[in-house]
Motif scaffolding. Structure first.
Motif, PDB file in Angstrom:
ATOM      1  N   ILE A  60      -2.393   3.237  -8.194  1.00 30.25           N
ATOM      2  CA  ILE A  60      -1.833   3.046  -6.848  1.00 30.25           C
ATOM      3  C   ILE A  60      -1.986   1.570  -6.493  1.00 30.25           C
ATOM      4  O   ILE A  60      -3.073   1.017  -6.615  1.00 30.25           O
ATOM      5  CB  ILE A  60      -2.580   3.905  -5.803  1.00 30.25           C
ATOM      6  N   ILE A  61      -0.886   0.967  -6.066  1.00 30.37           N
ATOM      7  CA  ILE A  61      -0.905  -0.444  -5.712  1.00 30.37           C
ATOM      8  C   ILE A  61      -0.950  -0.587  -4.197  1.00 30.37           C
ATOM      9  O   ILE A  61      -0.129   0.000  -3.502  1.00 30.37           O
ATOM     10  CB  ILE A  61       0.355  -1.139  -6.263  1.00 30.37           C
ATOM     11  N   ILE A  62      -1.910  -1.352  -3.721  1.00 27.52           N
ATOM     12  CA  ILE A  62      -2.087  -1.460  -2.270  1.00 27.52           C
ATOM     13  C   ILE A  62      -2.149  -2.933  -1.864  1.00 27.52           C
ATOM     14  O   ILE A  62      -3.190  -3.571  -2.005  1.00 27.52           O
ATOM     15  CB  ILE A  62      -3.383  -0.754  -1.823  1.00 27.52           C
ATOM     16  N   PRO A  63      -1.047  -3.511  -1.378  1.00 24.53           N
ATOM     17  CA  PRO A  63      -1.073  -4.910  -0.920  1.00 24.53           C
ATOM     18  C   PRO A  63      -1.860  -5.017   0.392  1.00 24.53           C
ATOM     19  O   PRO A  63      -1.682  -4.196   1.280  1.00 24.53           O
ATOM     20  CB  PRO A  63       0.397  -5.245  -0.661  1.00 24.53           C
ATOM     21  N   CYS A  64      -2.732  -6.004   0.469  1.00 28.98           N
ATOM     22  CA  CYS A  64      -3.547  -6.167   1.683  1.00 28.98           C
ATOM     23  C   CYS A  64      -3.496  -7.623   2.149  1.00 28.98           C
ATOM     24  O   CYS A  64      -3.742  -8.525   1.360  1.00 28.98           O
ATOM     25  CB  CYS A  64      -5.012  -5.853   1.420  1.00 28.98           C
ATOM     26  N   TYR A  65      -3.195  -7.804   3.404  1.00 28.75           N
ATOM     27  CA  TYR A  65      -3.224  -9.144   3.971  1.00 28.75           C
ATOM     28  C   TYR A  65      -3.971  -9.067   5.304  1.00 28.75           C
ATOM     29  O   TYR A  65      -3.487  -8.440   6.238  1.00 28.75           O
ATOM     30  CB  TYR A  65      -1.799  -9.664   4.163  1.00 28.75           C
ATOM     31  N   ASN A  66      -5.135  -9.658   5.354  1.00 32.37           N
ATOM     32  CA  ASN A  66      -5.996  -9.590   6.547  1.00 32.37           C
ATOM     33  C   ASN A  66      -6.194  -8.154   7.028  1.00 32.37           C
ATOM     34  O   ASN A  66      -5.820  -7.803   8.134  1.00 32.37           O
ATOM     35  CB  ASN A  66      -5.417 -10.439   7.680  1.00 32.37           C
ATOM     36  N   GLU A  67      -6.751  -7.328   6.172  1.00 38.70           N
ATOM     37  CA  GLU A  67      -6.907  -5.911   6.497  1.00 38.70           C
ATOM     38  C   GLU A  67      -8.368  -5.491   6.478  1.00 38.70           C
ATOM     39  O   GLU A  67      -8.695  -4.380   6.079  1.00 38.70           O
ATOM     40  CB  GLU A  67      -6.106  -5.045   5.501  1.00 38.70           C
ATOM     41  N   VAL A  88       2.877   5.302 -11.390  1.00 40.51           N
ATOM     42  CA  VAL A  88       2.441   4.178 -10.564  1.00 40.51           C
ATOM     43  C   VAL A  88       2.961   4.372  -9.144  1.00 40.51           C
ATOM     44  O   VAL A  88       4.141   4.668  -8.946  1.00 40.51           O
ATOM     45  CB  VAL A  88       2.951   2.836 -11.132  1.00 40.51           C
ATOM     46  N   GLY A  89       2.070   4.232  -8.176  1.00 41.50           N
ATOM     47  CA  GLY A  89       2.461   4.429  -6.777  1.00 41.50           C
ATOM     48  C   GLY A  89       2.284   3.156  -5.969  1.00 41.50           C
ATOM     49  O   GLY A  89       1.549   2.247  -6.348  1.00 41.50           O
ATOM     50  N   LEU A  90       2.975   3.095  -4.839  1.00 42.64           N
ATOM     51  CA  LEU A  90       2.836   1.969  -3.909  1.00 42.64           C
ATOM     52  C   LEU A  90       2.431   2.529  -2.562  1.00 42.64           C
ATOM     53  O   LEU A  90       2.971   3.543  -2.135  1.00 42.64           O
ATOM     54  CB  LEU A  90       4.183   1.280  -3.696  1.00 42.64           C
ATOM     55  N   MET A  91       1.497   1.864  -1.913  1.00 45.32           N
ATOM     56  CA  MET A  91       1.072   2.350  -0.592  1.00 45.32           C
ATOM     57  C   MET A  91       0.668   1.189   0.289  1.00 45.32           C
ATOM     58  O   MET A  91       0.189   0.174  -0.201  1.00 45.32           O
ATOM     59  CB  MET A  91      -0.155   3.246  -0.747  1.00 45.32           C
ATOM     60  N   ASP A  92       0.843   1.346   1.608  1.00 39.00           N
ATOM     61  CA  ASP A  92       0.290   0.371   2.549  1.00 39.00           C
ATOM     62  C   ASP A  92      -1.146   0.784   2.828  1.00 39.00           C
ATOM     63  O   ASP A  92      -1.493   1.958   2.739  1.00 39.00           O
ATOM     64  CB  ASP A  92       1.061   0.379   3.864  1.00 39.00           C
TER      65      ASP A  92
END
Ligand code: UDP
Ligand code: MG
Length: 312
Positions: free
Chosen positions: A5-12, A88-92
């Motif tokens: 699972i891919i989790i993009p994080c920006y100021n989280e 492969v998954g994408l998630m916020d």
């Protein structure tokens, strides 16, 4: 079976541990599956990286930290490259994508009929009405002028097979608009619908202006129709000019040539000048994208991953 699972994080900083807790519940329900959570730290300026370093002590957590903020698209691309799973998954990270849905998504993929399970939201609750209006307009326009279907309300939340991910990785363009790329590579996608969930904590990183620029980027990335506008205007104006010329010649022959009509002349000059600038601007947009593409710069730069941490 391994699921990345891919989790993009920006100021989280507020969201990561909350997210991990929720994901843990789902992972416990899917005992047969090995999970790999890949967090992408997209140049955060808060404690996101420290939290990720700490979290990566769990063996189902990996992270990639960028040297600066490269944007969510770059994060997704990096994640897809690093992922080793069969699915492969994408998630916020903000829990707007309900983790429990992963179970259903996984089961659908296991039936081997679909290559991808994606989600779209059917309601836009909790969003300013003007924003919803522009969003709807945008989807109407882009789908008229682009051959690639961009699904209205589609989220990035999705689970894909390894084969599809490999195809996506073959698309190496610099100006990445993932929603378009996912659709462009083809394969069979099953759409699940769900109601909009509001962010659990923190704030959205997207302002109206940022979304507007992003939508323009997606148009240049997936349609060349705006480029034809110059040609269409050109033909149109030639026809109009032809009619006017004949009209003026005939009028001059019949009534002579008293000097008048400069206001209409000025208006016409402004109009044609404006249209010319507009067309040059459109060409400029495509040229600038081509320029960036030709420079061939990397989409992202990795400064640190969980492996570096372990080697220290
Ligand atoms: N995000 C990112 N880089 C950015 C902006 C956002 O990685 O430059 C991540 C963000 O941390 C979140 C996801 O992209 O996990 C979606 O962002 P957000 O919730 O702000 O967008 P929205 O849900 O409002 O569209
Ligand atoms: Mg969000």
């Amino acid at each position: 079976m391994k699921v990345s699972i891919i989790i993009p994080c920006y100021n989280e900083e507020e969201m990561i541990s909350l997210y991990y807790k929720e994901m843990k519940k789902v992972m416990n329900k899917m005992k047969k599956v090995e999970f790999e959570l890949i967090f992408i730290n997209d140049g955060s300026t808060d404690k996101t990286l420290d939290i990720l370093r700490d979290l990566s002590k769990n063996k189902d957590v990996r992270y990639i930290s960028f040297s600066r903020n490269f944007g969510k698209e770059a994060g997704i691309y990096a994640g897809l490259k690093y992922a080793t799973g069969d699915y492969v998954g994408l998630m916020d990270v903000d829990l707007q994508d309900p983790p429990e849905m992963l179970i259903e998504m996984y089961n659908i993929l296991e039936e081997k009929e679909y290559d991808c399970v994606a989600t779209r939201r059917v309601s836009r609750e909790g969003e300013p009405p003007i924003r919803s209006f522009f969003a709807r307009m945008y989807y109407k326009i882009i789908n008229k002028i682009s051959k690639t279907e961009i699904v209205d309300g589609a989220r990035d939340f999705r689970l894909m097979t390894r084969q599809m991910v490999d195809s996506i990785l073959e698309v190496t363009e610099y100006n990445r608009f993932s929603k378009g790329i996912f659709s462009w590579v083809g394969y069979k996608t099953k759409w699940l619908e769900y109601k909009n969930v509001e962010r659990a904590a923190g704030t959205s990183k997207w302002s109206f202006w940022k979304l507007f620029l992003y939508s323009l980027d997606s148009i240049t990335a997936f349609s060349t129709v705006p480029l034809s506008i110059a040609a269409i205007f050109g033909v149109l104006f030639c026809l109009v000019a032809f009619v006017i010329i004949i009209f003026i010649i005939v009028r001059t022959l019949i009534f002579g040539d008293p000097t008048s009509g400069w206001p209409s002349m000025a208006c016409i000059m402004f109009l044609i000048g404006g249209v010319q600038l507009l067309c040059t601007g459109i060409i400029g947009q495509y040229l600038s994208k081509t320029y960036l593409e030709v420079k061939n710069r990397p989409v992202y730069i990795v400064k640190e991953t969980e492996k570096d941490l372990k080697n220290k």
